[in-house]
Design an enzyme around this catalytic site. Structure first.
Site: not given
Ligand code: C5P
Length: 679
Positions: A26, A30, A52, A94, A96, A128, A180, A360
């Site tokens: 994360s 960012r 990612d 994938n 997000g 998603r 998000q 999940r």
């Protein structure tokens, strides 16, 4: 990283040692976006290298940012808020954390500066939701077209230069599906706050607030001080502009830490803790609060800045009921801890689980049931009761292309600690998915996990010289993610050491002393003897001949015995040699004895040597091979012969792949997991 169809974990009995965590996903994505939007260069330290972050880096590059690697530091040259490229098609996998903020940032930039940007991902990414973000952007005048199903990627964002954004009134965004969307707006809107204040208002209950806190914290590092009114209204002050901090360090991933916190609480029972480095109690990541939940279940967790230490506290663990809204990702780890808890663990506030990498809730329920647990799943909760000792099953667990599923489920291998009778191995399908956030997860776990050596599965591959054992064993180890012992290399190294020390090949005692002190390291595919790379020298025919002489001495064999046993480590071992199945690992779970005629073996060796540019004649090679066979067969200690329970494989007419498949077939018949998955 394990690039294999499945990895089998033997039943594990304990854990201790230090895990160094990779950077937070994360924070990494960012920081990358902020550095890409800000002007000047930002030196990013300890960036996570994962699927990612790779797609984010590729996107920044496509947008004209400069990326320069300097050892562990990545220097990102940002756009300074001005588009350099006005048309691009971005593939975001994938991720997000890349899709949402890039959509918002590019929509804002395209509307004011003109541009056309396509954003797409893997099929799961296209399931998603992103509609709430699109619904927030369109009223601002942003043109966002659905290229597939409305409300989901792929998207096209476009605009003409000179467009104006309607940001006079507060921008409204829903906060109850994914935080998000808010994060995406907060990261994008400072780009247009130079001459006016911009406010964002959240509709509905804001979930996953800690992730929004990470966003605010990092925005502040890049010069944007967002004013917050509760969790409803966020204001970016007029005159805001991105400013690089120059350098920034990415802290270790607190969600990744959760697996090792759980590991300590479950398996660090012998006094030595599981120590975690890279993230500590000072973390800015909300998932650090997982520590409280782990303590509530019984874990003994201590920590400071950048580190945590975890031991078993109460045992068995105790079931808890917890609203997990504040730790949505790490909460999955509590589901794994529930396998070791007395009572029924109830996790609520987890509706967001349904729109993550996979559904999940459904996935976790299905896989924990496969292990024997009792699970009740609802829209936004899950209840887990551990299997009774006799109810544990050897399960082949699906991971749904979801890194967290794989990482959580691996913890089920500690079932002996829950009293599972019999102890059960665990198969994790498609372990590669951990690459999303923690490429070396399994290696790190295996480095800490402990089990009595006799419970670590061994496959032995014995056979005469040039029978292709080495190639077969290496391929098996690679496919299974197991360690590899090339025992011939130990004898070869002893031979080389004897030659360079001037020790006579008939001085048994001196040779044994050399073997006992062999300073040998296997580094990736290099072999290092006393600091010197001997990889190529080791493979020479002359070295093989030396080895066959020194290996005939009982004292030498004895001296190398312990060294060979030490290769038997989690998750398993493939060992090749002459006496692996008969002497060194007589309890191996599968023993293979390779045979092939001496003519066939000489032809193979000939091909090998010629391809390396080493001159050789077939007749000499065959004579050599037969002489070596005779010596290995007739020596009084550990003569070359198949173990009684070995399976013979005549590979004279089999390709390497065919031999590998044959042995993997035998192996799978002996495993308790049922039919292996196709591919
Ligand atoms: O397998 P490789 O050709 O590397 O082995 C070199 C020599 O080491 C063999 O010819 C054999 O004499 C000896 N060796 C052994 N026991 C083993 C492995 C190798 O005696 N387990």
């Amino acid at each position: 990283m394990l690039e294999i169809p499945f990895v089998d974990l033997p039943p594990l009995h304990g854990a201790s040692g230090t895990a160094v965590l990779p950077g937070s996903k994360s924070i990494s994505n960012r920081v990358l976006l902020l550095a890409g939007l800000a002007g000047g260069e930002t030196a990013v330290h300890d960036l996570l290298d994962s699927d990612d972050t790779r797609v984010m880096l590729a996107a920044l590059k496509a947008l004209g940012c400069t990326l320069r690697r300097d050892g562990p530091v990545l220097h990102v040259g940002g756009l300074g808020g001005r588009l350099r490229v006005h048309e691009a098609s971005l593939f975001l996998g994938n991720a997000g954390t890349a899709m949402r903020p890039l959509t918002a940032a590019l929509a804002v930039l395209a509307t004011t500066q003109g541009g056309r940007f396509e954003l797409r991902g893997v099929p799961r990414m296209h399931e998603r939701p992103i509609g709430d973000l699109v619904d927030a952007l369109r009223p601002l005048g942003c043109r966002v077209d659905d290229l597939g199903q409305p409300g989901y990627p792929p998207l096209l964002v476009h605009g003409d230069a000179g467009g104006r954004l309607e940001i006079g009134r507060p921008i409204r965004v829903r906060g109850d599906v994914s935080s998000q969307f808010l994060t995406a707006l907060l990261l994008a809107l400072p780009l247009v706050a130079a001459d006016r204040e911009v406010a964002v208002e959240v509709d509905g209950e804001l979930i996953s607030r800690p992730y929004v806190e990470i966003t605010l914290n990092l925005l502040a590092r890049f010069g944007i001080d967002v004013a917050r009114d509760g969790w409803r209204r966020f204001t970016i002050p007029r005159g805001s502009a991105y400013r690089t901090p120059g350098a920034i360090r990415v802290e270790g991933d607190a969600s990744s830490a959760s697996y090792f916190v759980a590991l300590g609480a479950i398996a660090a029972g012998g006094g030595a803790p599981v120590r975690i480095e890279g993230v500590g109690l000072d973390s800015i990541q909300g998932d650090i609060r997982f520590v409280d939940a782990a303590r509530a279940m019984g874990g003994d967790v201590r920590g400071g800045p950048g580190w945590l230490e975890v031991r078993r506290g109460r045992w068995p663990l105790e079931a808890i009921t917890l609203d997990c809204n504040h730790i949505p990702d790490a909460a999955m780890t509590l589901a794994a801890m529930a396998l070791y808890a007395r009572g029924t663990t109830r996790l609520t506030g987890i509706a967001s689980w349904r729109v993550k990498e996979t559904d999940r809730i459904a996935a976790m329920a299905a896989e924990l049931r496969r292990l024997g647990a009792t699970v009740v799943a609802g829209d936004d909760f899950v209840e887990i009761t551990a299997p009774a000792p006799h109810a544990w099953r050897a399960a082949s667990l699906h991971t749904y292309d979801d890194h967290r599923m794989a990482m959580c489920l691996a913890l089920a291998a500690f079932n002996p600690l829950a009293g599972a009778t019999p102890a059960r191995p665990v198969r994790i399908l498609d372990p590669r998915c951990v690459g999303k956030t923690f490429p070396d997860y399994f290696e790190t776990l295996f480095g800490l996990a402990w089990t009595p050596p006799e419970t670590v599965p061994v496959i032995t591959v014995d056979g005469p010289t040039a029978s292709g054992k080495g190639t077969l064993a290496a391929a098996l180890a690679q496919r299974l993610g197991y360690h590899l012992l090339d025992s011939g290399a130990l004898y070869r190294a002893t031979g080389l050491a004897a030659r360079s020390a001037g020790v006579a090949l008939d001085d048994e005692a001196a040779l044994a002393r050399l073997a006992a002190r062999l300073d040998l390291r296997f580094d990736a595919d290099r072999v290092v003897l006393r600091g010197e790379d001997v990889t190529d020298e080791l493979r020479l025919e002359s070295t093989g001949a030396l080895a066959s002489r020194v290996s005939a001495w009982p004292a030498v064999r004895e001296a190398l015995h312990g060294l060979q046993l030490a290769f038997r480590r989690v998750p398993g071992l493939v060992a090749d040699g002459r006496d692996m199945g008969t002497v060194v690992f007589p309890d191996a779970a599968l023993k293979v004895f390779l045979t092939a005629g001496s003519a066939e073996r000489a032809a193979r060796r000939h091909k090998q040597l010629i391809s390396k540019g080493i001159p050789a004649t077939l007749d000499d090679l065959r004579a050599d091979i037969e002489a070596r066979d005779r010596r290995d067969l007739n020596r009084p200690v550990a003569p070359l012969r198949p173990a009684e329970d070995a399976l013979a494989l005549d590979n004279s007419h089999l390709s390497i792949d065919e031999s590998v498949e044959r042995v993997l077939g035998w192996w799978d018949e002996r495993r308790p997991f049922g039919t292996p998955p196709a591919g």
